[in-house]
Every structure is written in structure tokens, then in C-alpha cells.
Design a protein around this motif. Sequence first.
Motif: not given
Length: 493
Positions: A69-88
Motif C-alpha cells: 500500500a505504501t509503495l502504491m502511494m509512492l507510485y512504485r507499482y511494480r514493487e508494490a505488485l511483488e509485495d502484494s503477490q507475496q502477501a497472497v
Amino acid sequence: MATDNCDTVNMDPAMDLLSDEDLEREAEGFKEQGNAFYVKKDYAEAFNYYTKAIDMCPKNPSYYGNRAATLMMLYRYREALEDSQQAVRLDSTFMKGHLREGKCHLSLGNAMAAKRCFQRVLELESDNSQAQQELKNAESILEYERMAEIGFEKRDFRMVVFCMDRALDLSSACHRFKILKSECLALLGQYPEAQSVASDILRMDSTNADALYVRGLCLYYEDCIDKAVQFFVQALRMAPDHDKARLACRNAKALKAKKEEGNKAFKDGNYESAYELYSDALTIDPNNIKTNAKLYCNRATVGSKLKKLDQAIEDCTKAIKLDEIYVKAYLRRAQCYMETEQYDEAVRDYEKVYQTEKTKEHKHLLKNAQLELKKSKRKDYYKVLGVDKNATEDEIKKAYRKRALLHHPDRHSSASPEEQKEEEKKFKEVGEAFSVLSDPKKKSRYDSGQDLEDDGMNMGDFDANNIFKAFFGGPGGFSFEASGPGNFFFQFG
């Protein structure tokens, strides 16, 4: 359980002394600090503390979800995608993880992947309103992509730009949509805007072959061919199978070579060859508006040298249609209009040029065209006598003698009333022409376009017979006598 979320990993050796419960408690403390910074919108610090929490407990899905969620607010969507995929991956029922993964896919323009994520959320919670709305957004993007593809095939580039703008409202980080938009802007001739979009992408990713291609395309269409080729070559280094860059590079080199051949032929005075070379160049790439406008103007210049004035005018018109502010094309067309005595059109073009560039030279050209237009609206006494504008005094006298005798009313006394009236008119015009062109002062005023009435000469009251008598002179009379059927000769008394 805590032991599930905080399995030992490669950490600081001091952590080996802490129990799983201590690690979890420490990680929760970092998470809470991260949350506090997140609320304050200090996302950089929030990211740091969530990372510390993950380092403590690398198998806790919520920590990855929070950092995503934090990375998304920083517009770092590719890194945010990796974290959210790891979460699920850690917890397949973690709805926030699926939602954030879907949102990242959506922001990056991967609508199909986003759609699957939101559908998974709805499987877990059928009435989840956020997932329902985001699913609609994903479907909207897919529809915009479909419409854009059809628009591109039909060369309806404005439609493509419209669709990409709508898609980018939902997929702000999608380079693919931005590239397609910038390519269509270039094809529409909106080069600064197209360059801006491509340059923004290159600042983030200097190896993006598509952005390099579009940057080159803009330069190519602005007739900066050498620089354009450099970008096309660079794009092909990044992506050797980039078909568009390869085709554009080939066209750019061919266009430059053919244009230079035409220029050389023109300078060498080989106008026919230059005309053909410019014609060949015009077939290479119909989309290159600016270069083609120059080629049409160049061919018009050659056409005027070859006295193909109508073709030259047509080529200038084509150049202007491609580039409405192309001063050189207006000047060339105006010159051709002057040579073909189309003065109204010449004045119109020179006015356009003078409005664009108010120079002394352009003002002089406009005034000269206006003068010729004014002169063209009066009787052309040179044409009436059938002499050139540079005719000598003797040539003017001989021409008058010939025309006056040809149209004298006595010679046509047996003609029909209509024919007699027409010949009388011509006889009077011949007299007017001689009266003006045989008088140096009147001739000078006439040649300069001034009104002869200022000299007190009223052509409406002009008597051609007086000029005729004065010219032929003699105390005796004159008459036309027949010397045979249809033949007459002038006889002095």
C-alpha cells in the motif's frame, strides 16, 4: 501462529537470541510505527518501518500488504505488485492482498490480470463493493484497448488518443498506453506533445525501445532525419526485432538519400532528373508531412524551371495543404501565379506571406502584385496593337497602321450591322492604344499602373478618327477601293 510468521531467516545474529514471540512483538512495533507514518503521509518512513517488520517476520502477509500500500502511494507499482503477490502467496484468502495486486495490475495497464484478482476477491466476498467497482474499471480498460486497436487499424489516430487518455485515467503508470498515445500524437503532427510523453518514459527507463522509436519518429517527421536515425538505431539495439523502428529507419535513410540526389540534380541544372527524383522521394512515406511538403515545393521549383507552371502551382498547393504556414510554398505559388497572369491569386498568397513575415521584401512583392492586378483590370493596349511590352516606337507605329486599316469602318461598310458595330469598337480601341503608347508621358503612366484620367484623357469621349487622320495626314482625302473580291487597299486623294 507467531512461529508460522516468524521462521528464522538470514538476519542479524543478535536476533538469534530473541524468541519467536519477541520477534513478533518487535515486528508489530515496527508495523505500528509504519502505520503512524502512513497516516501522516510520510510514505518513505512508513516503507522503512514496514521493511523492518518484514525483516523480523518475513512470513506475515499483512506486512507485505502494508508495504505494498505504501509503495502504491509512492507510485512504485511494480514493487508494490511483488509485495502484494507475496502477501497472497502467504495467505490465499488475504482479500486486501488480492485487491492491491489487482490495483497494481490496473495501474500498470494489465487489465486481464487485474480482472482475475478482483474476481478472486468476489469469490471470497461476493458483495465487496470495491472489488465490484474495480472489476468494472478493468473491463472499461479492456474496451478502450479494443477500440484503440480498431482505431489504429483505420488510421483514426484521434480516436486512439481519446481511448488512451481514458485508459490512462485508470492506468496512470502504463507505459504501453503512453507509448501508443505518443505514437498517434506524432502521426497527427502534434510533435511537442508526443515528444514530451516519450521523453517522460525515457527519463524513467532509458532503454525503452518503444519510447526511443517514438522519439525518433517525432524527429523524423520534423525533418531532422539524421537525429531520427540515431534514435531508431538505438531502439533496434534495445529490441532487434522492433519492426516499426526498422521500417522507419529504412524510410528515413531512403528519403534522405533520394532528396539529396534531387537537390544535386537541380544544382547541376538537370531539371528533368531532379523532377523525377523528387517524385520518387514522395512515394517513400506518405506520413512524413513536413518532409513531403518540402519535396512538393522543391518539385514545384523544378516545374517552374521547366515551364510546367500549372503543375508547379498544384505542387505548391499540395505543400501548403500539408503545412499551412509554409512561407516558401506560398512565395513559389505566388510567383507562378504572376507568370500565368493570375494576379488575384498572387495577391492573396503575397498577403498571406506578409501577414506571416512582415519584411520589406514581402511588402514589395505584395505591392507589385497589387499593381499588376490593377493593370490587368484595364484594357491591355499592348495586346490591342499586338505588340510586346518592350516594343519600340517604330514597332508601335507599324502595328497601329496595320490594325487601324484592318478595323476601319469604311472597310466593313457591306458587313452586317452587328459586325460593323464590333469593328467600330475595335477601331476605337486601336486608336486609344496608339494614343497612349505613342505618347511617352502617357505610356509611362500607363506602364506604372496610374490612371490616365489624371492627364485629362477621357476615353469615353475619345474619337478614333482624329487619331487616324493625324497619323495618315495629307491634305487629300482617303478611301477604301475594291481591287478584287474581298480585297481592299487604302488610297490617298
